[in-house]
Each structure stands twice: as structure tokens, then as C-alpha cells.
Design a protein around this motif. Sequence first.
Motif, PDB file in Angstrom:
ATOM      1  N   ARG A   1      44.904  35.153  39.936  1.00 33.97           N
ATOM      2  CA  ARG A   1      45.533  36.086  40.862  1.00 33.97           C
ATOM      3  C   ARG A   1      47.055  35.867  40.811  1.00 33.97           C
ATOM      4  O   ARG A   1      47.524  34.730  40.670  1.00 33.97           O
ATOM      5  CB  ARG A   1      45.015  35.832  42.283  1.00 33.97           C
ATOM      6  CG  ARG A   1      45.366  36.958  43.259  1.00 33.97           C
ATOM      7  CD  ARG A   1      45.135  36.529  44.694  1.00 33.97           C
ATOM      8  NE  ARG A   1      43.733  36.407  45.075  1.00 33.97           N
ATOM      9  CZ  ARG A   1      42.961  37.407  45.538  1.00 33.97           C
ATOM     10  NH1 ARG A   1      43.456  38.623  45.623  1.00 33.97           N
ATOM     11  NH2 ARG A   1      41.709  37.174  45.911  1.00 33.97           N
TER      12      ARG A   1
ATOM     13  N   ASP B   1      51.932  38.499  44.528  1.00 38.54           N
ATOM     14  CA  ASP B   1      51.410  39.807  44.926  1.00 38.54           C
ATOM     15  C   ASP B   1      49.895  39.757  44.793  1.00 38.54           C
ATOM     16  O   ASP B   1      49.347  39.895  43.698  1.00 38.54           O
ATOM     17  CB  ASP B   1      52.001  40.897  44.020  1.00 38.54           C
ATOM     18  CG  ASP B   1      51.505  42.287  44.431  1.00 38.54           C
ATOM     19  OD1 ASP B   1      50.503  42.386  45.178  1.00 38.54           O
ATOM     20  OD2 ASP B   1      52.141  43.271  43.995  1.00 38.54           O
ATOM     21  N   LYS B   2      49.224  39.580  45.903  1.00 34.23           N
ATOM     22  CA  LYS B   2      47.787  39.293  45.890  1.00 34.23           C
ATOM     23  C   LYS B   2      46.946  40.462  45.367  1.00 34.23           C
ATOM     24  O   LYS B   2      45.739  40.315  45.156  1.00 34.23           O
ATOM     25  CB  LYS B   2      47.313  38.907  47.297  1.00 34.23           C
ATOM     26  CG  LYS B   2      48.038  37.688  47.886  1.00 34.23           C
ATOM     27  CD  LYS B   2      47.783  36.432  47.053  1.00 34.23           C
ATOM     28  CE  LYS B   2      48.448  35.192  47.673  1.00 34.23           C
ATOM     29  NZ  LYS B   2      48.356  34.002  46.802  1.00 34.23           N
ATOM     30  N   ASN B   3      47.557  41.608  45.159  1.00 33.07           N
ATOM     31  CA  ASN B   3      46.826  42.759  44.636  1.00 33.07           C
ATOM     32  C   ASN B   3      46.807  42.808  43.107  1.00 33.07           C
ATOM     33  O   ASN B   3      46.193  43.700  42.530  1.00 33.07           O
ATOM     34  CB  ASN B   3      47.436  44.064  45.159  1.00 33.07           C
ATOM     35  CG  ASN B   3      47.206  44.204  46.652  1.00 33.07           C
ATOM     36  OD1 ASN B   3      46.084  44.050  47.119  1.00 33.07           O
ATOM     37  ND2 ASN B   3      48.268  44.456  47.406  1.00 33.07           N
TER      38      ASN B   3
ATOM     39  N   ASP C   1      46.022  45.723  38.154  1.00 34.87           N
ATOM     40  CA  ASP C   1      46.106  45.996  39.589  1.00 34.87           C
ATOM     41  C   ASP C   1      44.737  45.795  40.252  1.00 34.87           C
ATOM     42  O   ASP C   1      43.771  45.392  39.590  1.00 34.87           O
ATOM     43  CB  ASP C   1      46.674  47.405  39.836  1.00 34.87           C
ATOM     44  CG  ASP C   1      45.742  48.508  39.361  1.00 34.87           C
ATOM     45  OD1 ASP C   1      44.516  48.271  39.204  1.00 34.87           O
ATOM     46  OD2 ASP C   1      46.245  49.625  39.125  1.00 34.87           O
ATOM     47  N   ALA C   2      44.671  46.085  41.532  1.00 35.07           N
ATOM     48  CA  ALA C   2      43.466  45.791  42.308  1.00 35.07           C
ATOM     49  C   ALA C   2      42.264  46.616  41.867  1.00 35.07           C
ATOM     50  O   ALA C   2      41.115  46.291  42.201  1.00 35.07           O
ATOM     51  CB  ALA C   2      43.738  45.999  43.798  1.00 35.07           C
TER      52      ALA C   2
ATOM     53  N   TYR D   1      38.348  39.412  43.114  1.00 36.08           N
ATOM     54  CA  TYR D   1      39.610  39.272  43.870  1.00 36.08           C
ATOM     55  C   TYR D   1      39.608  40.188  45.092  1.00 36.08           C
ATOM     56  O   TYR D   1      40.164  39.844  46.138  1.00 36.08           O
ATOM     57  CB  TYR D   1      40.817  39.579  42.975  1.00 36.08           C
ATOM     58  CG  TYR D   1      41.052  38.513  41.928  1.00 36.08           C
ATOM     59  CD1 TYR D   1      41.227  37.179  42.293  1.00 36.08           C
ATOM     60  CD2 TYR D   1      41.090  38.830  40.568  1.00 36.08           C
ATOM     61  CE1 TYR D   1      41.419  36.190  41.327  1.00 36.08           C
ATOM     62  CE2 TYR D   1      41.288  37.853  39.596  1.00 36.08           C
ATOM     63  CZ  TYR D   1      41.445  36.540  39.981  1.00 36.08           C
ATOM     64  OH  TYR D   1      41.637  35.567  39.037  1.00 36.08           O
ATOM     65  N   ALA D   2      38.968  41.359  44.984  1.00 40.88           N
ATOM     66  CA  ALA D   2      38.950  42.301  46.106  1.00 40.88           C
ATOM     67  C   ALA D   2      38.172  41.749  47.297  1.00 40.88           C
ATOM     68  O   ALA D   2      38.570  41.890  48.446  1.00 40.88           O
ATOM     69  CB  ALA D   2      38.347  43.631  45.651  1.00 40.88           C
TER      70      ALA D   2
END
Lengths: 254, 254, 254, 254
Positions: free
Chosen positions: B34, B38-40, B62-63, B85-86
Motif C-alpha cells: 500500500r 495515500d492509502k488509496n 488506484d483503489a 486493500y479496500a
Amino acid sequence: MTDAVERARRDVVIANRILAAEGVLDAFGHVSARHPLDKNLFFMAQSVSPELVEIDDIMTFDAQGNPVDDRRHASVERFIHAGVYARRPDVNFVVHGHTDEVIPFSITDVALVPVINVAADITAHIPTWDIADEFGDNTNTLISSMAHGLSLAQTLADHRVVLMRGHGFTAASSSIVQLVRLCVYLPRNARIQLEAMRLGEFRPLKAGEIARLGEIDPDSPASQRSWRYWARKCGCESLLENAGAPGRPAFSAS
Amino acid sequence: MTDAVERARRDVVIANRILAAEGVLDAFGHVSARHPLDKNLFFMAQSVSPELVEIDDIMTFDAQGNPVDDRRHASVERFIHAGVYARRPDVNFVVHGHTDEVIPFSITDVALVPVINVAADITAHIPTWDIADEFGDNTNTLISSMAHGLSLAQTLADHRVVLMRGHGFTAASSSIVQLVRLCVYLPRNARIQLEAMRLGEFRPLKAGEIARLGEIDPDSPASQRSWRYWARKCGCESLLENAGAPGRPAFSAS
Amino acid sequence: MTDAVERARRDVVIANRILAAEGVLDAFGHVSARHPLDKNLFFMAQSVSPELVEIDDIMTFDAQGNPVDDRRHASVERFIHAGVYARRPDVNFVVHGHTDEVIPFSITDVALVPVINVAADITAHIPTWDIADEFGDNTNTLISSMAHGLSLAQTLADHRVVLMRGHGFTAASSSIVQLVRLCVYLPRNARIQLEAMRLGEFRPLKAGEIARLGEIDPDSPASQRSWRYWARKCGCESLLENAGAPGRPAFSAS
Amino acid sequence: MTDAVERARRDVVIANRILAAEGVLDAFGHVSARHPLDKNLFFMAQSVSPELVEIDDIMTFDAQGNPVDDRRHASVERFIHAGVYARRPDVNFVVHGHTDEVIPFSITDVALVPVINVAADITAHIPTWDIADEFGDNTNTLISSMAHGLSLAQTLADHRVVLMRGHGFTAASSSIVQLVRLCVYLPRNARIQLEAMRLGEFRPLKAGEIARLGEIDPDSPASQRSWRYWARKCGCESLLENAGAPGRPAFSAS
């Protein structure tokens, strides 16, 4: 530093490297040697994987498993070694490993027994130590205190190998040549026994055979063949005593 | 590029190479991190076998699993990572592999459980995800959409490992050191359990033991021993943080 | 020599070397390619172990398995290839090997079936050919005539793999990329199935899954990842088409 | 030294090195050759691990297993070789090894039989010798006298392989090419049989097939493919007869 002390430290390096190269130790596991002049001390590498151990990594520990004048990281499981040296004055070398092949025997009720002559040094009885028996279900399984180390050594008793439930094994001997050979053949013996058990009833070595094999001097030039070979394979031949020709006996038989 | 970002990208390279060298990943499989700021977003290599991954292969996603400003080939299975990750804000690193030893447990009703202390991080429960349960018999089994990835992540739930029927496994952790060690010992634990089951009833690790082992900080210098060793073995030591002496702790214990 | 012919000859070299390096072929076994311009001819190395095959070892054979203008030693089992090319116009490449993991399925009544997605190309049905069925008990088991080769090809029928009792397997495909991947995963699938059978009932891949996986173009840049990786590992990258960056796709996705 | 004598000595070196590289011999085990001009003598290396054997290690032994004018260490088990040469005038080469895969068959009542064509030379019957049958329970299991060696040779009788209970195997042939190939495939055949037995009833090679395979001349250029390949792999190609191109036949077929 006397020759005997230097020899013991070098043997720790060689044994670490051999056992990593032969697949007995991996990222974890360690080898120690009792100090040849002060029986209350022992040598063991700082916290580094066995394949990487070099002579300058060797630290000195006291009888309680505390480093002597050394602030480097030491393995938390140094108490395995301290415990065995405390209870077994005949032992000069100790190995601890997590070798896959022996674990099934540590978590079942099947006894691991010698089935092949090259593994006879493991002897006919290999006890299993379960940390939960004395210390309950709430440990992290690591031998992280003298109490743990002494408990393990008590189960080892006068044997050469003790299995540790869900963890691995510890082995001990007066001779590094014998100990390393024993550790190389221990997992192979385990696998052979397991395969034989698939086929049906199997015949282990006989008591007399184990006794007679035990009479062979592991430090005679002839029986050092495996030690010298494995040391050469893992790049440690220059650390051997009386190196002689590569992988060959240092002197001829009389 | 900040230090934290560069660190995450390097860790993806190191982890790919370690897991290839240790036989956990082969021509297929991947590792992601990750984005630390930027956690997204997350980092993952372009479509190349794990052993070959270099720093310039790292792409940003990206997410939704779409590449950010990058037209290189990306693995179709990047949605495994996007899905995890989501649903799991605590996860910083994800591994997906096809490791042989775990597959038998994914296609039978036998539960894979931790039997050796070095594998305790897999935790006591490993669920199995079957793509056919939600998507029917007519898929190509690959996790090729966010719907697949989120479904897998839902079965993973709050565990560290999920098996994938007839396919492999996905593992996740907040620590790359923990995740890589877990992935190295997962197949070995599987094989040991399988061998133990041949011998009869077996004793897995106890709940208290798994909990206590889980309290060891995977990022402490002492517990980084395996990470540093494996990185050195696969030629990635120069990518390590605070490299220090080869395979050794970067600083001494106080 | 045209580019297509040179390409086919190089693919035979690469495939021999990959399959040796990946442990599928050993001292024995061979790979062939149909001549891309004259469908009655095929290319195969002179009698040399697969790991050693070089471009100058490639010989040309006619539809009866006879060398064309070449007096070098040819493998007696070239009739495997001649037989398959004769009966299967869709096949461009053939592999024959003695891989240990598949033999147990050739000498028992247990069907080898795909259990892992990367092996789906072996398809749901793998027949076994027993030379004794047509030629009696008094052969040397080798496919040493067109009659043998055609008999084997008849059992192969429209499948991709045929086991040969007490001998090994033969596999065929229109694509060398698909064929090599199939041969790498065939023994791994066999071992996984064998281990799963120890645990109890197992779930093979579903018919729909095998069909969908079969729709992936093996020659697309994305699916060539394994081919390029294995070629690099065994030192054959320079023989690849559009070599590009090492182990990476030759061009970016649009 | 005549060419034939030099050839026999070199073959002992090559065979030691091949069998070490192929995992058949380890720290222990040995290969010998009968003296081609004086049938009462044989050649064997001094006490050194097989992988390390060089031409200057070769010693000469008489029919009683005593070294001829040589004070170097000889393996205590040289009597295996002396015993076989004494009872089997057709034998020119002998191998003794501790190969793991064959031991389960030596300690159970299951017969090891040829199941794959490349191992047909082990023949349909492999007897097991138990040192305790003639010498009781109180030996160290080693073949350390002519009495032991002759007893083993009597159980070998006119076969090519004899298993030794809890110890390993001894194999013998008139041809070194045949003997080495047989030793490489012996453990693989054992493992395949073991795996097949898990699946159920299995079909070994048929008597006619074993007989027909036995008619292939092991010393013909075509059947030397494996010998040349393995010699090259272990760095011994320069010791081969008529080296020719690397790993290729020394001359073309007529």
C-alpha cells in the motif's frame, strides 16, 4: 587465545555452515561449543542466520546464558544451550534446529527410531519435550529462560536428541564430528521411517548394532570423512584442523 | 519521492525476489505494498515473473485496481490486491502465490492449521475461497475484476491467509517482514501437517501459543533476522534499510 | 532459411533447455516442431540430452520419421513425433518425457485430472497408452516404429497429453508457449493430486473453468510471461523473439 | 599403464562424481572397477567422499580386499567389492550406496520391482541381505571382512542389485555405463513404486519387456547418451573416451 579455544570457535562456524548447506538449519537454528578451558562458559554466534556465521560473530556466554562483555544481539533461545551444558557435563557441543522432517514425530505419538546405520548415533530412544507440560498453554514456545532450558535438558536426560513439540529438535554430543553427522542424518532417518511405515511393519536397527556403531571413534581420521567433505562443500575447508589435501585424511594410516 | 515511498517500493522488490528464491512463488504470483502516504494507492510490479522484478518494474494502482498513468502490462490478478486493500485498512502488504504444498488443502475438506512455531502467524483459522460459490462454474478462475477481489477479501475477513480452491493462496499483513516469513513457512507447515496426518492424530499449536508468538514485534531488529538473511541470499541486501554488516543487525541491542 | 523456419528450430532448442532446467526432462526425452512451411517434415535434435541441445543439433525428419539428408544419430523414439504429426494436423509441437511424478498414474487405474488452474491445459481427460495392448508383452517398450507411433497417437486422439504405461508421457499443442507451460505444470498437478488424495475426497477443476482457461491466447504478450521467464533462467533469452528487456514483455499493451 | 587400465581408473572417477552429483551417493558410498588385465585385482578410491574423488585417489586392492603397496586409508567396506568380484566373474564394476529411497524396501517385506523402463536393468528380482541373518545382532552393520563380503555376494547371487537391511544397496554390472544408469534410476524407481502403491494396485514392467530392454547394448554410442550427459554435468567430460563434441556421440552412425 589458546589453540583449543580457537579450535572450538572455528568448529562452531564450520558446523553452522555445514548444517545450513545440508538443509538442516535455515534462517533460524544455532550451534554452540562449550569453552574447552572454562566449563562454565560456551561459544555461540550473535543473532544471525547459520549460513552467514563468521568467526567474528562468536560470542561468549556464561552458565546462566548471559553474554560475557558483549552487547550484540544474542538469540533468545541461548538458554537451550545453557540448560544442556548445565545438566550434561559430558556434552561439548549443542545444535538446535527446526528441521521439517522431524516435526511430525514431535506432534504425534509415533516414536522416531534409527532405521539406517549412518543415523545410529541418534540412539534407540528420542524423547519429546512439550513446553506446555511444565509451563502451560500460554508461552510463546521459545526457550527464553534458564527454567525452560533446564526443563528441556531434563527431558533430554542422557540421550543425544530431544524433539520439541511443534518446534524442532536439540542434539548434543561430546564430539562436533559426531554431532554434525547425526544432525545431517536425523531428518533423513525420519523421512525413511515415514516412508517405510507406509509400506507396513518395519525393522529398525537392532540394539547391538546401535551399540557397536557407537564404539567407532568419531574423531579418528577415517570417520572424519563426512565432516571434511561437508566442510569443503560449504566453503569452510580452510577452517579445518590439519587441512591436508582437500577432503582427504590429514595423514596416512600406519 | 519520499523515503517512505521509496522504502515501500523497495520492499516489494525484495519480497518478490525472496519468495521466488525460497520456492514460494514461481513464474506467477505477485507482491504489493500500500502507498504509505495515500492509502488509496498501491504498488505492484508490471507483468513479469517475481524472480525478475526490479525497482523500475513497480507500477502504481488506484483503489479500483487501475494503473495510474502507466500503459505497461499489469497482472490481470491485481484485483486480489485492490480487493484486500479496500476491505482491510490494517493491511499494508499482500502476497498471492500458487504454492504447490497448500493446494491440497484448498481442494479437500481438511483444515490447514499451524503445527510449527515459526508458522504461527498464519493463525489458527485459514478460510478457503471458492470462486464458483459466488460466480458459478463458468469463470477462468482468475481474480479479474473488483467483484472477484472484494469477494475474496470478504472470505479472508480478518485473517492473514485465505486459500483459493484449485489456485493458491493470498496472504496479508501490516508488516512485510512478517508477511514474507509467513509465506516461507506456510508451505512447510502444510507439508509437515500432511506428513503428521499419515502418522495419526496430531497436535497443532495451542491458542495461547499462537497469541503469544503474535506479540513479538516483527520489525524489531532481532526478529528481522530471517528477512535480512533471505534478502542477502537472493542478492537484495543492498536494497535493505540500514544495511549494516551483511545479514547482521544494523545496530546493537542496548 | 526463412524466419519462420529459424523460429521453429530455435523454439525446439529453448523448449529442450527449459524442460531440462525445470526438471521435466532429464538425460532422456525430446521436443520437436513441425516444419512451418512443409507440414510433412519436423525438426528434432540429434541424440543428445535435452539440457545440451544447441541449434546445430537440430535435424529434419520426414513424415515416416526418417532423417532427411543427415547421418547423425537420431533418437529411436522419433516415431512418437512422426506418429502424432501424422494423425494431428493441428499439432505443431510435441514433447516426450519420463517425468517421475506422472508415472504412478500410468501404472494404476487412477485418472490424472487437472486440480490447479495453471495446469488446466492438460484438459479433463488424459488417456493412458499401454504398448502391450497392441504389441504384446515382448517389446522393449520403446516407440521404435511408425506402427508404435501411430498407435500412441490414436490413444492420444484429440487430447493434449497421453500417459505411457511404465514409461512417461507425450504432450502436443499448436503453441510451444502453451506446451512448455503445460509440461512444467503436469508433474506438479500430479503431485498435488496425489497429496490431496491422501487427505480424502478432492475437487478437480470444473469443466467450465477448464474451457474458459483454454480461451486465453497462449501467444499473447501477457501469457508469454512464463515462457520468457523460464527461457531466461536456462540461459536461452537471446534465442527469444523480440527479446526486449530481460524477462519483460517486448512491447506495451495498447 | 596400459590404456585399458587407465580407462578403468578413469571410469571409477567419473562414476563416483556422477553418482554424487545425481544424489545417489553422499558423504559415503564408493565405486570400484575390476582390473582389466588381472582379474584378481580391483581399483577403488582411498577413503574420501565420492564427489571429491580424483584419479590420484585410486588405490589397487587384491582379491582379499587388501591394498596393494599402498598405506593410505581405505574404506572399511572395500570387502563389499572384494566379495562380489570373487563370486561374480562376469562383474567388472561395483557400486555401494546409502540412497534414502531404497532403504524403506530394505526394512519391510515389500519387494522393490522395476516399474519404469529406464530402470529395467535392476531386473525383476532384488534380494535383501540382512547381516544379522548370518552374523547375529551384534555387528556394527558394516561389511568389514571377506566373510561379510562373500555373504552379501551370495545373496546378490546372479542379480544386479542387492538391498542391505537398514544400510543401502550394492549393484554390479559388466558395464559401467549400464551400472551408473541403473544406480541413477534405482531410487527414482523406488519412489515411483512407493507413490503408485498409495494409489492402489500397480503394474510393474513385464518379464518380456525387461528381457528386451536388457538386449540393448549399453556401450553402443546411442545408449551412452546418459553417461556422456551426466559426465559433462559433473565436470568429468575430459575424462571420457573419445570425447568428441560435448555431450554428443563421438562418431556418427553408419
